[in-house]
Design an enzyme around this catalytic site. Structure first.
Site, PDB file in Angstrom:
ATOM      1  N   TYR A   1     -15.410  64.148  -9.677  1.00 54.26           N
ATOM      2  CA  TYR A   1     -14.772  63.465  -8.561  1.00 54.26           C
ATOM      3  C   TYR A   1     -13.247  63.511  -8.689  1.00 54.26           C
ATOM      4  CZ  TYR A   1     -13.821  59.752  -5.156  1.00 54.26           C
ATOM      5  OH  TYR A   1     -13.347  59.030  -4.088  1.00 54.26           O
TER       6      TYR A   1
ATOM      7  N   SER B   1     -18.915  56.937   9.583  1.00 57.75           N
ATOM      8  CA  SER B   1     -18.895  55.636   8.910  1.00 57.75           C
ATOM      9  C   SER B   1     -17.642  55.492   8.064  1.00 57.75           C
ATOM     10  CB  SER B   1     -20.136  55.465   8.024  1.00 57.75           C
ATOM     11  OG  SER B   1     -20.159  56.438   6.995  1.00 57.75           O
TER      12      SER B   1
ATOM     13  N   ASP C   1     -20.067  64.996  10.880  1.00 55.33           N
ATOM     14  CA  ASP C   1     -20.781  64.218   9.875  1.00 55.33           C
ATOM     15  C   ASP C   1     -22.196  64.755   9.770  1.00 55.33           C
ATOM     16  OD1 ASP C   1     -19.922  61.153   8.705  1.00 55.33           O
ATOM     17  OD2 ASP C   1     -22.017  61.751   8.447  1.00 55.33           O
TER      18      ASP C   1
ATOM     19  N   LYS D   1     -10.555  65.429  -6.165  1.00 57.89           N
ATOM     20  CA  LYS D   1      -9.522  64.697  -5.442  1.00 57.89           C
ATOM     21  C   LYS D   1      -8.121  65.088  -5.908  1.00 57.89           C
ATOM     22  CE  LYS D   1     -12.259  62.336  -2.760  1.00 57.89           C
ATOM     23  NZ  LYS D   1     -12.281  62.579  -1.296  1.00 57.89           N
TER      24      LYS D   1
ATOM     25  N   SER E   1      -8.068  60.182  -3.564  1.00 55.40           N
ATOM     26  CA  SER E   1      -8.496  58.924  -4.185  1.00 55.40           C
ATOM     27  C   SER E   1      -7.530  58.606  -5.308  1.00 55.40           C
ATOM     28  CB  SER E   1      -9.912  59.077  -4.759  1.00 55.40           C
ATOM     29  OG  SER E   1     -10.235  58.004  -5.622  1.00 55.40           O
TER      30      SER E   1
ATOM     31  N   THR F   1     -16.404  50.171   1.887  1.00 54.01           N
ATOM     32  CA  THR F   1     -17.067  51.223   2.647  1.00 54.01           C
ATOM     33  C   THR F   1     -18.562  51.170   2.375  1.00 54.01           C
ATOM     34  OG1 THR F   1     -16.852  52.841   0.871  1.00 54.01           O
ATOM     35  CG2 THR F   1     -14.998  52.663   2.423  1.00 54.01           C
TER      36      THR F   1
ATOM     37  N   VAL G   1     -19.716  70.252   5.610  1.00 53.59           N
ATOM     38  CA  VAL G   1     -18.418  70.899   5.390  1.00 53.59           C
ATOM     39  C   VAL G   1     -18.467  71.990   4.319  1.00 53.59           C
ATOM     40  CG1 VAL G   1     -17.090  68.916   6.210  1.00 53.59           C
ATOM     41  CG2 VAL G   1     -17.633  69.124   3.756  1.00 53.59           C
TER      42      VAL G   1
ATOM     43  N   LEU H   1     -14.196  55.025   6.246  1.00 49.07           N
ATOM     44  CA  LEU H   1     -12.806  55.331   6.568  1.00 49.07           C
ATOM     45  C   LEU H   1     -12.700  56.223   7.796  1.00 49.07           C
ATOM     46  CD1 LEU H   1     -11.490  56.096   2.949  1.00 49.07           C
ATOM     47  CD2 LEU H   1     -11.574  53.889   4.137  1.00 49.07           C
TER      48      LEU H   1
ATOM     49  N   CYS I   1     -12.133  63.032   6.072  1.00 46.17           N
ATOM     50  CA  CYS I   1     -12.676  61.891   5.321  1.00 46.17           C
ATOM     51  C   CYS I   1     -14.015  62.210   4.665  1.00 46.17           C
ATOM     52  CB  CYS I   1     -12.850  60.678   6.227  1.00 46.17           C
ATOM     53  SG  CYS I   1     -11.305  59.953   6.804  1.00 46.17           S
TER      54      CYS I   1
END
Length: 261
Positions: A167, A16, A37, A171, A154, A202, A59, A18, A85
């Site tokens: 987060y 889904s 995924d 990133k 990001s 998204t 992952v 990106l 992604c």
């Protein structure tokens, strides 16, 4: 690197958003795409749509990632392209006081670690294992080119908001490791770049009320709207196809600089 039907690619988080847009763009060029995924329903549907293969992969798991690459390579051969992604986020203050009773709590360390494990360690895990496979390939041309990797960070890596400590750290780690990995792999002709998306339309935002979506879009200097996944895909393909694009971290954000909240 010329994209064509002789190429194979792996896209993590490919079911889904990106990742899906990038998978479709690669497939449109003839590339054979494997989707990593956790969402089997969406992943299988997209794989059927683009003639690819779906691999249910977490992952954070060595075993899952190894099995995913094994399945992808059995179907399509060794990939020359990896697009990372897969990612998650949360919004928790480092420490805070309750408005109700004045009690104090801190960011649960397990929650912080989980974001790091998915976004940063998970990205590196896939890079390392994919690059090792790419090293077995013959170069594509006299320059020695073997493959290309695109990661997703990001804008929060540079201007994270309140509650985004985990987060932003994850990133920023992706940004920070891009150049050293590009240097690690340079003699073997594997290029590495990272995209820093801004506010994109998204699934994360799909459930938000329209007034919230409109306000977010209006906060972007130009164009005043949410980013579209196909715009991410275009930049990812540019990074893959342009041989001199290497070791770069590029914001894709309509010139936004995020406010504290």
């Amino acid at each position: 690197m010329e994209l064509n039907e002789t190429m194979a690619a792996v896209v993590t988080g490919g079911a889904s958003g990106l990742g899906a847009a990038t998978a479709r763009a690669l497939a449109a060029k003839g590339v054979k795409v494997a989707l990593f995924d956790m969402n089997a329903e969406k992943g299988e549907a997209l794989a059927a749509e683009i003639g690819g293969v779906f691999c249910k992969v977490n992952v954070t798991s060595d075993e899952d990632v190894d099995a995913g690459f094994e399945k992808a390579r059995a179907a399509h051969g060794q990939e020359r392209i990896l697009v990372n992604c897969a990612g998650i986020g949360n919004a928790i203050k480092t420490a805070s006081r309750s408005k109700e009773d004045g009690s104090v709590k801190h960011f649960p360390i397990s929650a912080f670690d989980f974001v790091i494990q998915v976004n940063l360690v998970g990205t590196f895990r896939c890079i390392a294992k994919s690059a090792a496979g790419m090293l077995t390939l013959d170069p594509l041309d006299d320059s020695g080119a073997r493959g290309a990797i695109v990661n997703t960070a990001s804008v929060a890596a540079e201007d994270g908001q309140i509650g985004q400590a985990a987060y932003s750290a994850s990133k920023a780690g992706v940004v920070g490791m891009t150049l050293p990995i590009a240097r690690d792999l340079s003699r073997d002709g594997i290029r590495v770049n990272t995209i820093l998306p801004g506010i994109f339309d998204t699934p994360l935002l799909a459930a938000a009320p329209q007034n919230v979506r409109d306000a977010l879009g209006a906060s972007v200097p130009f164009p005043q709207r949410l980013g579209q996944p196909d715009e991410y895909a275009k930049l990812a393909l540019c990074m893959i196809e342009t041989d001199y694009f290497n070791g770069e971290d590029v914001r894709l954000d309509g010139a936004i600089r995020m406010s504290p909240r």
